[in-house]
Design an enzyme around this catalytic site. Structure first.
Site, PDB file in Angstrom:
ATOM      1  N   LEU A 157       0.848  -1.130  -0.128  1.00  0.00           N
ATOM      2  CA  LEU A 157       0.026  -0.313  -0.030  1.00  0.00           C
ATOM      3  C   LEU A 157       0.815   1.310  -0.300  1.00  0.00           C
ATOM      4  CD1 LEU A 157      -2.782   1.115   0.074  1.00  0.00           C
ATOM      5  CD2 LEU A 157      -2.889   1.070   2.668  1.00  0.00           C
ATOM      6  N   GLY A 197       6.940  -4.981   3.537  1.00  0.00           N
ATOM      7  CA  GLY A 197       7.722  -6.317   4.831  1.00  0.00           C
ATOM      8  C   GLY A 197       7.534  -7.649   3.954  1.00  0.00           C
ATOM      9  N   ARG A 332      17.275  -7.683  42.838  1.00  0.00           N
ATOM     10  CA  ARG A 332      18.309  -7.061  42.996  1.00  0.00           C
ATOM     11  C   ARG A 332      18.166  -6.000  44.492  1.00  0.00           C
ATOM     12  NH1 ARG A 332      23.230  -5.425  40.094  1.00  0.00           N
ATOM     13  NH2 ARG A 332      23.277  -2.534  40.515  1.00  0.00           N
ATOM     14  N   GLN A 351       9.990   2.568  42.876  1.00  0.00           N
ATOM     15  CA  GLN A 351      10.182   1.090  41.787  1.00  0.00           C
ATOM     16  C   GLN A 351       9.148   0.835  41.880  1.00  0.00           C
ATOM     17  OE1 GLN A 351      12.815   1.305  40.530  1.00  0.00           O
ATOM     18  NE2 GLN A 351      12.977  -0.976  40.129  1.00  0.00           N
ATOM     19  N   GLN A 352       8.387   0.995  42.764  1.00  0.00           N
ATOM     20  CA  GLN A 352       6.710   0.666  42.404  1.00  0.00           C
ATOM     21  C   GLN A 352       5.489   1.447  41.041  1.00  0.00           C
ATOM     22  OE1 GLN A 352       5.272  -0.050  46.405  1.00  0.00           O
ATOM     23  NE2 GLN A 352       6.783  -0.739  47.072  1.00  0.00           N
ATOM     24  N   ARG A 354       6.916   2.953  39.761  1.00  0.00           N
ATOM     25  CA  ARG A 354       7.596   3.623  38.361  1.00  0.00           C
ATOM     26  C   ARG A 354       6.970   2.305  37.267  1.00  0.00           C
ATOM     27  NH1 ARG A 354      13.615   4.221  38.187  1.00  0.00           N
ATOM     28  NH2 ARG A 354      14.270   3.758  35.876  1.00  0.00           N
ATOM     29  N   GLY A 427      22.421  -0.137  34.146  1.00  0.00           N
ATOM     30  CA  GLY A 427      22.985  -0.890  34.356  1.00  0.00           C
ATOM     31  C   GLY A 427      22.669  -1.861  33.098  1.00  0.00           C
ATOM     32  N   GLU A 450       0.898   1.186   9.293  1.00  0.00           N
ATOM     33  CA  GLU A 450      -0.267   0.826   9.763  1.00  0.00           C
ATOM     34  C   GLU A 450      -0.925   2.602   9.848  1.00  0.00           C
ATOM     35  OE1 GLU A 450      -1.699  -1.326   7.525  1.00  0.00           O
ATOM     36  OE2 GLU A 450      -0.758  -3.022   7.796  1.00  0.00           O
TER      37      GLU A 450
END
Length: 699
Positions: A157, A197, A332, A351-352, A354, A427, A450
């Site tokens: 297209l 594609g 971690r 962190q929660q 995020r 990191g 699209e």
């Protein structure tokens, strides 16, 4: 029914490996296998497991060490695509008979590698479905050839100079009645099909969109045609076709995106896909479509399929990213109340805040994309039945509006979420082996192909404005087949509503943000309508007026409407009576968190329009978001276990199910660096040491 968990030699949901994540899983408030069963159902779980197991046990799908050259990657990707067909996961009859299996296969392949999934999807669904849904029985001869890979297809297209403005495509198809052939032609390079594609190296056939001209020079608009572009045996271009690869991209480089130019290429009249319009042998154009708008909508109906699929692809990327980041965050450890006691970073509210809203978004958008896919199947079945009813036409318009905003919301949410996950892993998130970079790059095109997201949103706002215009001009009720706009019938009354919460606890159910969203959509619809009329009254053309309304009115209107639809569908899904009791609390929290987090991005509008007043309203929403994050923190790992694929598919050392963060990372680093081997350039460097030394002495 075969067992889902323990007690079987080959359970559908095997126990996860033991390790450091055991403690986090033990704190979950619900059984993760029961949620997996509720979320996908036993048949779908078995189907997904069969796909994942086949890939993991086949050497062709082994993850190669290091990076592959572009040519090698594309060759391997094609061989893998061929192998997927050999496994016969999907049959022709599944396209309509088992549409959920189609979606699941694409998403499972995407979890492994989007280059593979997209290649398979473009050939089977985009190319195959375009022939099936836009053609007629005379074209069904292509379907077996698609599934046995006798031919390989693509969907052409987009052109070099036009993408979003599909009506302006410049490839032409002139009909020659003396030979009963159509002449496909590209007038210049700007009209070359581009970004297609599968076209770069492997496609033998294309569904090509071109402007159809009948004898006498009349243009009947954009139509799809089946055009052979390469010889299936040699892969050499057909006469008159210039076809090639456009080169390396930012991501998905296993997929060969290509270009094609046509120089007066003749195809049989019968290769016009004729569901919405056809040609007689003499060159007379015949159609059941009443006006050009309806024809254009029908001829591009397959674009809604693509946009719905891309929304689902984006959700998969988000699910993978949050799976990696939350497993990492649960293992971690950094800092703590004492120097001797470090705590997992997931224990920190920052962190929660995020990550957990993106986990909630993954669930909410996953449910929405699946439900919209089933709506689309209903539409396609109506088209195949030649349903010409008013409801069918309205269903098409509604799905077009939902898909046009669904793709932007899903792809942008995934884009932001993957980046947040990357940063939340520090990191280690930047290491390519942990896959977050690949996910980000592979998701990126979802925002533009699209249809560019910002342009697509105009389709949704135009749909909503049209409903209001029809009501004001003719008194028509505002309603739709899927009932996504039915609330607008109470538009004037809703605008009089105000936020009535008195504490954060009042916001912990998603019905509260649901009511706020209804008001927000009504407010933005009124603002957009008034702005549009003001622009026209000031002398602007319709084109200028609509453009001048986009940034602060129509764009947020479209997004808010789609967010409301997602929130409503997820709220109704998790509050239905047959939700198992052990799952109700956690699903309710996910629903409320997504709704409040998404709504919180519109706080300024809620205050400006008067729905919020006083500082407490905004603070209540923020405090409710933090409270829900804290409540979901202990469920996070179990919620990830429901949506994460097996380790082989996830392919991220820091996201493995056992939680052995540093052991897995060290093993991967050793394999990547081959640390015990001397670098290949060392011998040459050592041989030149005297030269280097003499240069130093001269200096």
């Amino acid at each position: 029914m075969a067992p889902l968990g323990e007690g079987s030699d080959d359970p559908v949901l095997p126990d996860l490996p033991r390790g450091p994540l055991d403690a986090a899983r033990a704190r979950a408030s619900f059984p993760w296998k029961e949620l997996a069963l509720f979320w996908d159902g036993p048949d779908m779980l078995r189907f997904k497991k069969s796909i994942f197991s086949a890939l993991e046990n086949d050497p062709l799908f082994a993850h190669p060490p290091g990076s592959l050259s572009l040519e090698k990657y594309r060759e391997l990707n094609f061989l893998r695509c061929k192998r997927v067909f050999e496994y016969d996961f999907l049959r022709v009859e599944d396209l309509l008979g088992s549409p959920q299996r189609v979606l699941a296969l694409i998403q499972c392949l995407g979890m492994y590698d989007w280059s593979l999934a997209t290649k398979f999807f473009l050939h089977t669904l985009t190319f195959g479905s375009a022939i099936y849904s836009s053609g007629s029985e005379r074209h069904f001869k292509y379907l077996p050839k698609i599934f046995n890979m006798e031919i390989f297809g693509c969907f052409a297209l987009t052109e070099v100079s036009h993408g979003s403005n599909t009506k302006a495509m410049r490839t032409t198809a002139h009909y020659d009645p003396t030979t009963e052939e159509l002449i496909i032609h590209s007038p210049d390079f700007e009209a070359a099909k581009f970004w297609v594609g599968n076209m770069g190296k492997t496609a033998t056939h294309a569904v090509v969109f071109a402007q159809l001209y009948t004898p006498g020079g009349r243009c009947h608009g954009l139509h799809p045609f089946v055009v052979q572009i390469r010889d299936p045996k040699t892969l050499l271009p057909m006469p008159g076709v210039m076809v090639g690869d456009i080169g390396k991209k930012l991501g998905q480089n296993g997929l060969d995106n290509g270009f094609a130019m046509f120089h007066k290429v003749r195809i049989p009249r019968q290769d016009l896909l004729n569901r919405s319009g056809d040609l007689t042998p003499e060159g007379t154009y015949v159609t059941h479509v009443k006006d050009s708008r309806q024809h254009f909508s029908e001829s591009l109906g397959s674009l809604s399929s693509g946009r719905v699929a891309i929304a689902g692809m984006s959700v998969v990327n988000l699910k993978l990213a949050v799976s990696i980041a939350l497993r990492f965050s649960a293992t971690r450890r950094q800092f703590g109340p004492t120097d001797q006691e470090e705590v997992p970073v997931l224990e920190y509210p920052m962190q929660q805040w995020r990550l957990l809203p993106y986990l909630a978004a993954a669930y909410a958008l996953d449910h929405f994309s699946k439900s919209l896919f089933l709506d689309l199947v209903e539409l396609q079945q109506g088209l195949l039945r030649k349903d010409r009813s008013a409801r069918q036409a309205e269903l098409g318009r509604e799905i077009h509006a939902l898909a046009s905003a669904g793709k932007p919301l899903a792809s942008w949410t995934a884009q932001r979420g993957i980046q947040e996950c990357r940063e939340a892993c520090g990191g280690h998130g930047y290491l390519a082996m942990n896959r977050l970079g690949d996910l980000r790059d592979d998701n990126d095109p979802n925002c533009t192909y699209e249809g560019d997201n910002n342009v697509l949103l105009q389709q949704t706002s135009n749909y909503l404005l049209g409903l209001l215009v029809r009501r004001d001009q003719g008194g028509a009720r505002i309603e739709s087949p899927l009932k996504t706009v039915d609330f607008l019938e109470a538009y004037p009354n809703i605008l009089g509503h105000r936020f009535e919460g008195s504490s954060p606890e009042d916001c912990l159910d998603s019905s509260v943000p649901l009511a706020a969203y209804e008001w927000l959509v009504c407010y933005l619809l009124r603002e957009s309508y008034q702005k549009l009329n003001q622009e026209k009254q000031s002398g602007s053309s319709d084109f200028e007026a609509r453009n001048n309304c986009q940034v602060y009115c129509c764009r947020p209107l479209a997004l808010a409407f789609l967010e409301l639809t997602v929130v409503r569908r997820f709220h109704e899904h998790v509050h239905q009576p047959h939700v198992p009791p052990p799952l109700r609390a956690v699903l309710g929290r996910l629903s409320a968190l997504y709704a409040l987090w998404a709504l919180n991005q519109h706080t300024a509008l809620l205050y400006r329009g008067g729905y919020f007043s006083g500082e407490q309203a905004g603070k209540m929403v923020e405090n409710a978001i933090l409270a829900l994050c804290a409540q979901l923190k202990d469920d996070a790992v179990a919620l990830v276990d429901v949506i994460a694929p097996p380790d082989f598919i996830l392919d991220s050392p820091i996201g493995r199910a056992d939680g052995e963060l540093y052991k897995n990372l060290w093993s991967a680093v050793l394999q990547e660096s081959k640390v015990l081997e001397r670098a290949s350039w060392w011998s040459e460097f050592s041989a030149n040491k005297p030269v280097i030394g003499s240069l130093k002495s001269k200096l």
